[in-house]
Write a protein that holds these residues in place. Structure first.
Motif, PDB file in Angstrom:
ATOM      1  N   VAL A  60      -6.955   9.482  15.368  1.00 13.90           N
ATOM      2  CA  VAL A  60      -5.677   9.168  14.734  1.00 13.90           C
ATOM      3  C   VAL A  60      -5.610   7.666  14.462  1.00 13.90           C
ATOM      4  N   THR A  61      -5.509   7.325  13.193  1.00  9.39           N
ATOM      5  CA  THR A  61      -5.431   5.915  12.814  1.00  9.39           C
ATOM      6  C   THR A  61      -4.196   5.708  11.937  1.00  9.39           C
ATOM      7  N   TRP A  62      -4.028   4.524  11.423  1.00 10.61           N
ATOM      8  CA  TRP A  62      -2.810   4.233  10.661  1.00 10.61           C
ATOM      9  C   TRP A  62      -3.087   3.286   9.509  1.00 10.61           C
ATOM     10  N   ALA A  63      -2.174   3.290   8.540  1.00 12.32           N
ATOM     11  CA  ALA A  63      -2.335   2.473   7.345  1.00 12.32           C
ATOM     12  C   ALA A  63      -1.709   1.089   7.491  1.00 12.32           C
ATOM     13  N   LEU A  64      -0.852   0.928   8.488  1.00 11.31           N
ATOM     14  CA  LEU A  64      -0.183  -0.367   8.716  1.00 11.31           C
ATOM     15  C   LEU A  64       0.538  -0.820   7.448  1.00 11.31           C
ATOM     16  N   GLY A  65       1.313   0.125   6.863  1.00  3.78           N
ATOM     17  CA  GLY A  65       1.959  -0.182   5.592  1.00  3.78           C
ATOM     18  C   GLY A  65       0.961  -0.056   4.456  1.00  3.78           C
ATOM     19  N   HIS A  66       0.959  -1.009   3.581  1.00  5.23           N
ATOM     20  CA  HIS A  66       0.051  -0.971   2.429  1.00  5.23           C
ATOM     21  C   HIS A  66      -1.265  -1.669   2.773  1.00  5.23           C
ATOM     22  N   LEU A  67      -2.361  -0.960   2.628  1.00  6.20           N
ATOM     23  CA  LEU A  67      -3.690  -1.554   2.804  1.00  6.20           C
ATOM     24  C   LEU A  67      -4.349  -1.811   1.455  1.00  6.20           C
ATOM     25  N   VAL A  68      -3.924  -1.048   0.449  1.00  2.00           N
ATOM     26  CA  VAL A  68      -4.527  -1.128  -0.887  1.00  2.00           C
ATOM     27  C   VAL A  68      -3.404  -1.271  -1.917  1.00  2.00           C
ATOM     28  N   ALA A  69      -3.664  -2.075  -2.944  1.00  2.00           N
ATOM     29  CA  ALA A  69      -2.663  -2.294  -3.993  1.00  2.00           C
ATOM     30  C   ALA A  69      -3.355  -2.386  -5.346  1.00  2.00           C
ATOM     31  N   LEU A  70      -2.564  -2.376  -6.413  1.00  2.66           N
ATOM     32  CA  LEU A  70      -3.112  -2.569  -7.754  1.00  2.66           C
ATOM     33  C   LEU A  70      -3.582  -4.009  -7.905  1.00  2.66           C
ATOM     34  N   SER A  71      -4.679  -4.200  -8.571  1.00  3.16           N
ATOM     35  CA  SER A  71      -5.240  -5.541  -8.758  1.00  3.16           C
ATOM     36  C   SER A  71      -4.371  -6.379  -9.678  1.00  3.16           C
ATOM     37  N   ASP A  72      -4.419  -7.694  -9.486  1.00  7.27           N
ATOM     38  CA  ASP A  72      -3.715  -8.617 -10.372  1.00  7.27           C
ATOM     39  C   ASP A  72      -4.502  -8.768 -11.673  1.00  7.27           C
ATOM     40  N   PRO A  73      -3.841  -9.193 -12.757  1.00  8.05           N
ATOM     41  CA  PRO A  73      -4.538  -9.320 -14.046  1.00  8.05           C
ATOM     42  C   PRO A  73      -5.800 -10.168 -13.989  1.00  8.05           C
ATOM     43  N   ASP A  74      -5.753 -11.317 -13.287  1.00  9.35           N
ATOM     44  CA  ASP A  74      -6.937 -12.187 -13.250  1.00  9.35           C
ATOM     45  C   ASP A  74      -8.072 -11.589 -12.439  1.00  9.35           C
ATOM     46  N   GLU A  75      -7.774 -10.550 -11.628  1.00 11.61           N
ATOM     47  CA  GLU A  75      -8.832  -9.846 -10.908  1.00 11.61           C
ATOM     48  C   GLU A  75      -9.484  -8.793 -11.793  1.00 11.61           C
ATOM     49  N   ILE A  76      -8.792  -8.434 -12.858  1.00 13.06           N
ATOM     50  CA  ILE A  76      -9.352  -7.516 -13.844  1.00 13.06           C
ATOM     51  C   ILE A  76     -10.217  -8.289 -14.838  1.00 13.06           C
ATOM     52  N   ASP A  77      -9.705  -9.453 -15.275  1.00 13.85           N
ATOM     53  CA  ASP A  77     -10.432 -10.320 -16.202  1.00 13.85           C
ATOM     54  C   ASP A  77     -10.040 -11.763 -15.899  1.00 13.85           C
ATOM     55  N   PRO A  78     -11.017 -12.627 -15.575  1.00 13.88           N
ATOM     56  CA  PRO A  78     -10.716 -14.025 -15.220  1.00 13.88           C
ATOM     57  C   PRO A  78      -9.911 -14.781 -16.276  1.00 13.88           C
ATOM     58  N   LYS A  79      -9.960 -14.320 -17.529  1.00 12.47           N
ATOM     59  CA  LYS A  79      -9.237 -15.047 -18.587  1.00 12.47           C
ATOM     60  C   LYS A  79      -7.725 -15.023 -18.363  1.00 12.47           C
ATOM     61  N   TYR A  80      -7.249 -14.052 -17.569  1.00 15.08           N
ATOM     62  CA  TYR A  80      -5.810 -13.944 -17.331  1.00 15.08           C
ATOM     63  C   TYR A  80      -5.303 -14.914 -16.268  1.00 15.08           C
ATOM     64  N   LYS A  81      -6.204 -15.730 -15.704  1.00 16.02           N
ATOM     65  CA  LYS A  81      -5.752 -16.735 -14.754  1.00 16.02           C
ATOM     66  C   LYS A  81      -4.820 -17.727 -15.437  1.00 16.02           C
ATOM     67  N   LYS A  82      -5.089 -17.996 -16.707  1.00 16.03           N
ATOM     68  CA  LYS A  82      -4.230 -18.878 -17.483  1.00 16.03           C
ATOM     69  C   LYS A  82      -3.244 -18.021 -18.265  1.00 16.03           C
ATOM     70  N   VAL A 142      -4.410  10.215   9.381  1.00 12.80           N
ATOM     71  CA  VAL A 142      -4.009   8.881   8.929  1.00 12.80           C
ATOM     72  C   VAL A 142      -2.494   8.823   8.826  1.00 12.80           C
ATOM     73  N   ALA A 143      -1.869   8.084   9.736  1.00 14.75           N
ATOM     74  CA  ALA A 143      -0.425   7.884   9.716  1.00 14.75           C
ATOM     75  C   ALA A 143      -0.125   6.599   8.954  1.00 14.75           C
ATOM     76  N   GLU A 144       1.159   6.332   8.741  1.00 12.47           N
ATOM     77  CA  GLU A 144       1.524   5.130   7.999  1.00 12.47           C
ATOM     78  C   GLU A 144       1.762   3.937   8.919  1.00 12.47           C
ATOM     79  N   LYS A 145       2.295   4.219  10.116  1.00 14.68           N
ATOM     80  CA  LYS A 145       2.625   3.145  11.049  1.00 14.68           C
ATOM     81  C   LYS A 145       1.983   3.418  12.406  1.00 14.68           C
ATOM     82  N   PRO A 146       1.679   2.371  13.169  1.00 16.50           N
ATOM     83  CA  PRO A 146       1.091   2.556  14.503  1.00 16.50           C
ATOM     84  C   PRO A 146       1.968   3.407  15.424  1.00 16.50           C
TER      85      PRO A 146
END
Length: 251
Positions: free
Chosen positions: A39-61, A8-12
Motif C-alpha cells: 500500500v503506497t500513496w500519491a502524496l497529492g499530485h506526483l505528475v502534472a501537465l508539462s509547461d510550454p517551454d518543456e514541450i518546446d524550448p522556444k516557448y521560454k520567451k 495506491v491511495a492519494e494520501k498517507p
C-alpha cells in the motif's frame, strides 16, 4: 510468482487506514507491506501537465507570434518536489511481484486523474481495479474491496478530468501570455480563476458604490400574527416612496 496486489491511495493517512484493514503492517520506504499487499500513496499530485517551454524550448520567451500554443498532445512530467515518492510508486508498479493494482485515490474526478497520470507516466500496463468509497471506516473499506470494478468502468470519468485539466492549461498558458504581452504587466489568467475574480470585483464595486436610501415597510397586527405588505407588481416587501407607504396604510 507475481501474486501481490499494489494499492495506491492519494494520501498517507488513507494508505495507513487501508493498510491496517488488508494486513499490510510492515512500514517500508513510502509504503506499507504484508498480507499479500503493498500500500503506497500519491502524496497529492506526483505528475502534472508539462509547461510550454518543456514541450518546446522556444516557448521560454513569451512572444505574441507564438500564440496560440496548441500542441497535438500535452505531455506530462514528474513534479520535482514529490519526485522521490513518484519513484517509490513507479518501482512498485513495475515490480515483478505485483500482479494487479488497486486505484484507491479519492472517489471523484480529480482522484481519478491523479492515479491515471501516475499510471501512464510510470509506463505501467498491469490490470487495475477501482476502490470507490466515501468513508474510511474499516467496514466501508472491506465492502469497497468486495465491490471493486475494473478501471475501464471509470474511463469516462478520467476523460472528463483530463479534458478539464487540458482546458485549464490551454486557457491559462495562452491567455496569461496574451494579456501579459498586451498590457506589459505579468497577468495570470485562468479558466475558472478569472471569471470568479471578476464576480468578486464586480460585487466589491457594487458595495463601494452603494448609497443608503430610506425605505418603508407596512406591517399590520392581526392579533395572533403580523402581516407584511407586498407590492402586487414588484413583489417587494418594501417601498422607497413614502407617499405610497402612507396611502397603503390609510387603505
Amino acid at each position: 510468482m507475481a501474486d501481490e496486489t499494489l494499492i495506491v491511495a492519494e494520501k498517507p493517512s488513507v494508505a495507513r487506514d487501508i493498510a491496517r484493514v488488508v494486513g499490510a503492517k510492515i512500514k517500508a520506504d513510502g509504503a506499507f507491506t504484508g498480507g499479500g499487499y503493498v500500500v503506497t500513496w500519491a502524496l497529492g499530485h506526483l505528475v502534472a501537465l508539462s509547461d510550454p517551454d518543456e514541450i518546446d524550448p522556444k516557448y521560454k520567451k513569451w512572444r505574441a507570434q507564438d500564440l496560440p500554443i496548441l500542441p497535438e498532445k500535452i505531455p506530462t512530467k514528474v513534479l520535482p518536489k514529490t519526485r522521490a515518492q513518484f519513484s517509490v510508486v513507479k518501482k512498485w508498479m513495475r515490480d515483478d511481484a505485483i500482479s494487479r493494482i488497486i486505484c484507491a485515490t479519492d472517489s471523484g474526478r480529480e482522484g481519478e486523474l491523479i492515479f491515471r497520470l501516475i499510471y501512464h507516466q510510470a509506463g505501467c500496463k498491469k490490470p487495475v481495479l477501482r476502490l470507490w468509497i466515501s468513508s474510511m471506516t474499516d467496514q466501508a473499506i472491506r465492502e469497497g474491496i468486495k465491490n471493486m470494478l475494473p478501471s475501464s468502468a471509470y474511463d469516462a470519468l478520467y476523460a472528463s478530468a483530463r479534458c478539464r485539466a487540458e482546458a485549464d492549461w490551454l486557457v491559462g498558458m495562452n491567455a496569461s501570455r496574451a494579456f501579459t504581452l498586451r498590457y506589459n504587466a505579468l497577468l495570470s489568467i485562468g479558466r475558472v480563476q478569472t471569471p470568479t475574480l471578476n464576480l468578486i470585483v464586480r460585487r466589491d464595486a457594487e458595495i463601494a458604490a452603494f448609497e443608503p436610501r430610506p425605505y418603508w415597510e407596512i406591517r399590520a397586527n392581526f392579533g395572533d400574527y403580523e402581516g407584511l405588505w407586498i407590492d402586487p407588481e414588484s413583489k417587494e416587501t418594501r417601498t422607497f416612496d413614502e407617499a405610497t407607504a402612507r396611502r397603503v396604510k390609510q387603505e
